[in-house]
Scaffold this motif. Structure first.
Motif, PDB file in Angstrom:
ATOM      1  N   GLU A 169     -21.423  33.056  17.727  1.00 29.86           N
ATOM      2  CA  GLU A 169     -21.882  34.139  18.707  1.00 29.86           C
ATOM      3  C   GLU A 169     -20.735  35.233  18.550  1.00 29.86           C
ATOM      4  OE1 GLU A 169     -21.523  32.946  22.835  1.00 29.86           O
ATOM      5  OE2 GLU A 169     -21.144  35.044  23.279  1.00 29.86           O
ATOM      6  N   LEU A 170     -19.486  34.643  18.272  1.00 32.70           N
ATOM      7  CA  LEU A 170     -18.224  35.895  18.178  1.00 32.70           C
ATOM      8  C   LEU A 170     -18.522  36.581  16.960  1.00 32.70           C
ATOM      9  CD1 LEU A 170     -14.939  33.720  19.083  1.00 32.70           C
ATOM     10  CD2 LEU A 170     -16.021  35.901  20.291  1.00 32.70           C
ATOM     11  N   VAL A 171     -19.069  35.904  15.718  1.00 32.00           N
ATOM     12  CA  VAL A 171     -19.184  36.549  14.339  1.00 32.00           C
ATOM     13  C   VAL A 171     -20.241  37.442  14.467  1.00 32.00           C
ATOM     14  CG1 VAL A 171     -20.103  36.097  12.171  1.00 32.00           C
ATOM     15  CG2 VAL A 171     -18.149  34.863  12.854  1.00 32.00           C
ATOM     16  N   GLU A 172     -21.336  37.084  15.516  1.00 32.27           N
ATOM     17  CA  GLU A 172     -22.641  38.053  15.435  1.00 32.27           C
ATOM     18  C   GLU A 172     -22.148  39.421  16.211  1.00 32.27           C
ATOM     19  OE1 GLU A 172     -26.375  36.382  17.133  1.00 32.27           O
ATOM     20  OE2 GLU A 172     -26.093  34.924  15.454  1.00 32.27           O
ATOM     21  N   ASP A 173     -21.332  38.881  17.395  1.00 35.20           N
ATOM     22  CA  ASP A 173     -20.994  40.153  18.277  1.00 35.20           C
ATOM     23  C   ASP A 173     -20.073  41.137  17.693  1.00 35.20           C
ATOM     24  OD1 ASP A 173     -22.652  39.301  20.202  1.00 35.20           O
ATOM     25  OD2 ASP A 173     -21.001  38.273  21.469  1.00 35.20           O
ATOM     26  N   LEU A 174     -18.983  40.435  16.788  1.00 31.25           N
ATOM     27  CA  LEU A 174     -18.148  41.582  16.156  1.00 31.25           C
ATOM     28  C   LEU A 174     -18.808  42.090  15.015  1.00 31.25           C
ATOM     29  CD1 LEU A 174     -14.855  39.219  16.612  1.00 31.25           C
ATOM     30  CD2 LEU A 174     -15.470  41.119  17.899  1.00 31.25           C
ATOM     31  N   ARG A 175     -19.628  41.540  14.521  1.00 32.14           N
ATOM     32  CA  ARG A 175     -20.050  42.244  13.320  1.00 32.14           C
ATOM     33  C   ARG A 175     -20.910  43.588  13.759  1.00 32.14           C
ATOM     34  NH1 ARG A 175     -22.115  39.541   8.730  1.00 32.14           N
ATOM     35  NH2 ARG A 175     -22.380  37.674   9.979  1.00 32.14           N
ATOM     36  N   GLU A 176     -21.156  43.768  15.223  1.00 34.90           N
ATOM     37  CA  GLU A 176     -21.859  44.903  15.390  1.00 34.90           C
ATOM     38  C   GLU A 176     -20.693  45.982  15.649  1.00 34.90           C
ATOM     39  OE1 GLU A 176     -25.062  45.317  15.691  1.00 34.90           O
ATOM     40  OE2 GLU A 176     -25.002  43.232  14.909  1.00 34.90           O
ATOM     41  N   GLY A 197     -11.346  41.707  24.334  1.00 37.52           N
ATOM     42  CA  GLY A 197     -12.198  42.042  25.579  1.00 37.52           C
ATOM     43  C   GLY A 197     -13.490  41.104  25.569  1.00 37.52           C
ATOM     44  N   HIS A 198     -13.837  40.345  24.778  1.00 37.08           N
ATOM     45  CA  HIS A 198     -14.911  39.406  24.533  1.00 37.08           C
ATOM     46  C   HIS A 198     -15.242  38.658  25.816  1.00 37.08           C
ATOM     47  CE1 HIS A 198     -18.209  36.958  23.260  1.00 37.08           C
ATOM     48  NE2 HIS A 198     -18.497  37.898  22.165  1.00 37.08           N
ATOM     49  N   GLU A 199     -16.329  38.515  26.320  1.00 35.65           N
ATOM     50  CA  GLU A 199     -16.533  37.697  27.346  1.00 35.65           C
ATOM     51  C   GLU A 199     -16.193  36.334  27.290  1.00 35.65           C
ATOM     52  OE1 GLU A 199     -20.801  37.277  28.006  1.00 35.65           O
ATOM     53  OE2 GLU A 199     -20.260  35.592  29.332  1.00 35.65           O
ATOM     54  N   GLY A 200     -15.512  35.577  28.086  1.00 35.11           N
ATOM     55  CA  GLY A 200     -15.145  34.079  27.749  1.00 35.11           C
ATOM     56  C   GLY A 200     -13.357  34.043  27.486  1.00 35.11           C
ATOM     57  N   ALA A 222     -10.208  48.859  16.474  1.00 37.04           N
ATOM     58  CA  ALA A 222     -11.672  48.540  17.328  1.00 37.04           C
ATOM     59  C   ALA A 222     -12.295  47.232  17.448  1.00 37.04           C
ATOM     60  CB  ALA A 222     -12.712  49.622  17.094  1.00 37.04           C
ATOM     61  N   ALA A 223     -11.996  46.503  16.315  1.00 37.59           N
ATOM     62  CA  ALA A 223     -12.392  45.208  16.144  1.00 37.59           C
ATOM     63  C   ALA A 223     -11.547  44.206  17.277  1.00 37.59           C
ATOM     64  CB  ALA A 223     -12.522  44.651  14.781  1.00 37.59           C
ATOM     65  N   HIS A 224     -10.203  44.577  17.054  1.00 34.97           N
ATOM     66  CA  HIS A 224      -9.350  43.563  17.757  1.00 34.97           C
ATOM     67  C   HIS A 224      -9.446  43.988  19.266  1.00 34.97           C
ATOM     68  CE1 HIS A 224      -7.197  41.551  14.509  1.00 34.97           C
ATOM     69  NE2 HIS A 224      -7.757  42.351  13.912  1.00 34.97           N
ATOM     70  N   GLU A 225      -9.785  45.123  19.691  1.00 31.06           N
ATOM     71  CA  GLU A 225     -10.067  45.375  21.081  1.00 31.06           C
ATOM     72  C   GLU A 225     -11.250  44.746  21.453  1.00 31.06           C
ATOM     73  OE1 GLU A 225      -7.866  49.506  21.531  1.00 31.06           O
ATOM     74  OE2 GLU A 225      -9.798  49.687  21.784  1.00 31.06           O
ATOM     75  N   ALA A 226     -12.553  44.762  20.651  1.00 32.04           N
ATOM     76  CA  ALA A 226     -13.649  44.111  21.113  1.00 32.04           C
ATOM     77  C   ALA A 226     -13.348  42.554  21.375  1.00 32.04           C
ATOM     78  CB  ALA A 226     -14.537  44.405  20.180  1.00 32.04           C
ATOM     79  N   PHE A 227     -12.602  42.084  20.317  1.00 32.53           N
ATOM     80  CA  PHE A 227     -12.195  40.517  20.377  1.00 32.53           C
ATOM     81  C   PHE A 227     -11.730  40.167  21.625  1.00 32.53           C
ATOM     82  CE2 PHE A 227      -9.194  37.230  18.788  1.00 32.53           C
ATOM     83  CZ  PHE A 227     -10.329  36.240  18.802  1.00 32.53           C
TER      84      PHE A 227
END
Ligand code: DGT
Ligand code: CA
Ligand code: CA
Ligand code: ZN
Length: 583
Positions: free
Chosen positions: A169-176, A217-220, A210-215
């Motif tokens: 799930e993380l790989v898929e979300d961060l790919r975006e 801030g990821h749900e969970g 941006a990638a590390h911020e998204a990470f």
């Protein structure tokens, strides 16, 4: 976000907590049954949460449960759950998760001995007060002590079946995320290990921030341990536990070198570096470089690497073929030809599955339809035998009727063969739970140990060999009975088991359920060495269990399994020939 699996977990927990607090049997059963029903339901209950009529159509879901589902879909929990959760000490939930301790026993510990945590329980064992409870003999207490020690030793690691969906799930979300070019998980997860310490993810991107911020801030994400623009480390929620996840930004041109380094294993990396040095090269996470005795690392001096962008190029530059991640454990994978490992798509049959006749959630037809959708040519119906009372095992009379039902379904459902079988208990002395006459009526017999799993290794070995020598048995199911991180199971002489299996043309199962993975990787290697065949089966109880096959395949690959040695890859004709050879 509410999810079906969390809902099921909450319903199961409701049943345990109700039993723990002494609620009536009827109510306990209603929750346990609902959890099972939702697992097996053909509709997505959360999608229909607003439609109680539709929900109540599911066998096992009544008005009250339908209300709880609606409440859960709306708020992520339900009042009754929260109330009960507040009443039951946190520590007791952990005590209940110790194998061999059911809610009934734990309730007595709680009410009579005021035990509320695992530590309290350990004290009660040490000071002897646990012996005051009914049915607490020395042997039972020794088993509890063992189970606590075992789960404490392995409690830090997460089973692969829990870590993998989160990583994907993380790989898929961060790919975006904007700028991301390549992303992959590495580490023990990529190697398909049965338990995972932490999840390692690598990315190459033009916008690392941006990638590390998204990470972060990821749900969970429950705690940020390291927050940076090239490396971050967080703790994420995973069921009732947490797991650490590391994200690293790596150079796009050296992605292969980084992937290789962070896939490990550490021991495999050490061997590769030794090999590089012998060739006058030096290998690190940035690439394979000419060795020049300088102190500053080559990548910082602009030295041109011999290979760095793909793993394959690096292995080849070391005169090696690309090594599948599952084999990177320093078990001789750099010496000689590598086996042509089995792949997920090779699996064409499921030979261990349960229906509502015992403890499964699907009917024979549902089971077969799902198998058909997976492209399988054969599905075996193997419900439990009479000694498995808790699993609603079939006595002789019920089995005979069930065989008829399977034969009728086989006539009716086109495009797949439905085999009439049984998962027959191997009793403690190695005899089987049905007589030979009845077993001979079945197309397939999976014989498995379910009880007496703390038997000494000698007894366990002769018990299993006796079952293997039985002329009507095809497969030994989950041969050791271990539960990953929870129960050690039998420790038979696997070499002797494997030799007997090869001699009598019995297949040894890799139970693909990630809680079991039994046989384990090292056992598979021993079995193959002896010339035995392997079965990879999902032990299907609910439709989603078919997805477990991937973990069985990973375990097989770690043991060097090839398609021809796995009975589930055989054509229908070859499979039938083997099955009939024992009739
Ligand atoms: P785990 O997380 O305990 O299940 O196991 P791994 O294998 O994922 O280990 P981890 O997360 O500590 O590190 C990921 C990979 O990074 C590891 O397999 C190899 C590489 N690595 C980490 N530290 C070292 C090191 O000190 N030396 C070498 N050669 N490789 C390392
Ligand atoms: Ca790791
Ligand atoms: Ca790590
Ligand atoms: Zn079983």
């Amino acid at each position: 976000m509410p999810s079906k699996s969390e809902l099921i977990e909450k319903l199961e927990q409701m049943a345990s907590m109700l039993e723990l607090t002494g609620a009536n049997r009827f109510k306990v059963n209603a929750y346990a049954k609902a959890a099972r029903a939702i697992k097996g339901a053909s509709i997505d209950v959360l999608e229909h949460a607003g439609d109680p009529k539709k929900l109540e159509e599911i066998d096992g879901v009544g008005k009250s449960i339908a209300e709880k589902i609606a409440e859960y879909a709306h708020s992520g929990t339900f009042d009754e759950f929260e109330e009960l959760r507040a009443e039951v000490p946190d520590g007791l939930i952990r005590v209940m998760s110790i194998p061999g301790l059911g809610p009934k026993t734990v309730r007595l510990m709680w009410t009579d001995l005021k035990i509320e945590t695992v530590d309290d329980l350990k004290k009660a064992i040490d000071d002897g007060s646990l012996e005051d409870l009914p049915r607490m003999g020395k042997k039972t207490i020794a088993n509890i002590k063992d189970a606590i020690e075992f789960s404490e030793k392995s409690g830090e690691r997460t089973p692969i079946g829990r870590a993998m969906p989160l990583a994907e799930e993380l790989v898929e979300d961060l790919r975006e995320v904007k700028g991301v070019k390549q992303i992959a998980y590495a580490g023990s997860l990529r190697r398909g290990a049965e338990t995972i310490g932490d999840i390692d993810i690598l990315i190459s991107t033009s916008d690392s921030k941006a990638a590390h911020e998204a990470f972060a801030g990821h749900e969970g994400v429950e705690k940020i341990l390291v927050s940076g623009e090239t490396k971050s480390s967080v703790r994420m929620k995973l069921g009732r536990r947490q797991i650490q996840v590391d994200l690293r930004t790596v150079d796009h041109n050296a992605f292969g070198a980084a992937l290789m380094y962070f896939t490990g294993s550490k021991e495999h990396n050490v061997r590769l570096r030794e090999r590089a040095l012998k060739k006058g090269l030096t290998l690190n996470e940035y690439g394979l470089f000419p060795e020049d005795d300088e102190d500053t690392p080559p990548q910082q001096r602009g030295v041109k690497p011999v290979a760095c962008d793909t793993e394959e190029k690096i292995y080849n530059a070391l005169d090696l073929q690309w090594v599948p991640p599952e084999l990177r454990e320093d078990r001789g994978e750099l010496k000689g030809e590598l086996p042509d490992l089995i792949e997920l798509d090779d699996i064409r049959a499921e030979l261990h599955a349960h229906t509502t006749a015992s403890d499964g959630a699907m009917s024979i037809r549902e089971l077969a339809e799902h198998a058909k959708h997976r492209g399988f040519h054969t599905i075996a119906v193997t419900d439990h035998s009479k000694s498995s009372v808790i699993a609603n095992g079939l006595d002789e009379k019920r089995l005979r009727k069930h065989i008829e039902a399977v034969r009728a379904a086989n006539e009716e459902v086109k495009g797949i063969t439905i085999l009439a079988g049984s998962e027959v208990d191997i009793l403690a002395d190695g005899t089987l739970d049905y007589d030979d006459e009845l077993l001979a009526e079945l197309d397939i017999v999976v014989a498995s140990p379910h009880t007496g799993l703390s038997q000494d290794p000698k007894k366990a070995t002769s018990r299993l060999i006796k079952a293997i020598e039985h002329p009507l048995v095809h497969i030994i199911g989950h041969p050791t009975g271990r539960i990953v991180g929870k129960r050690e199971g039998l420790s038979p002489d696997i070499g002797a088991i494997a030799e007997a299996a090869a001699e009598h043309s019995v297949a040894l199962e890799i139970n693909a359920n990630w809680r079991r993975l039994d046989l384990r990787d090292l056992h598979v290697a021993i079995a193959l060495e002896a010339g035995a065949s392997i079965a990879i089966d999902c032990d299907v109880h609910a439709a989603s269990d078919y997805d477990q096959v991937r973990y069985g395949v990973l375990t097989g690959r770690r043991g060097g399994l090839t398609a021809p040695s796995c009975v589930n890859t055989w054509t229908a004709a070859k499979l039938q020939k083997w099955l009939k050879s024992k009739r």
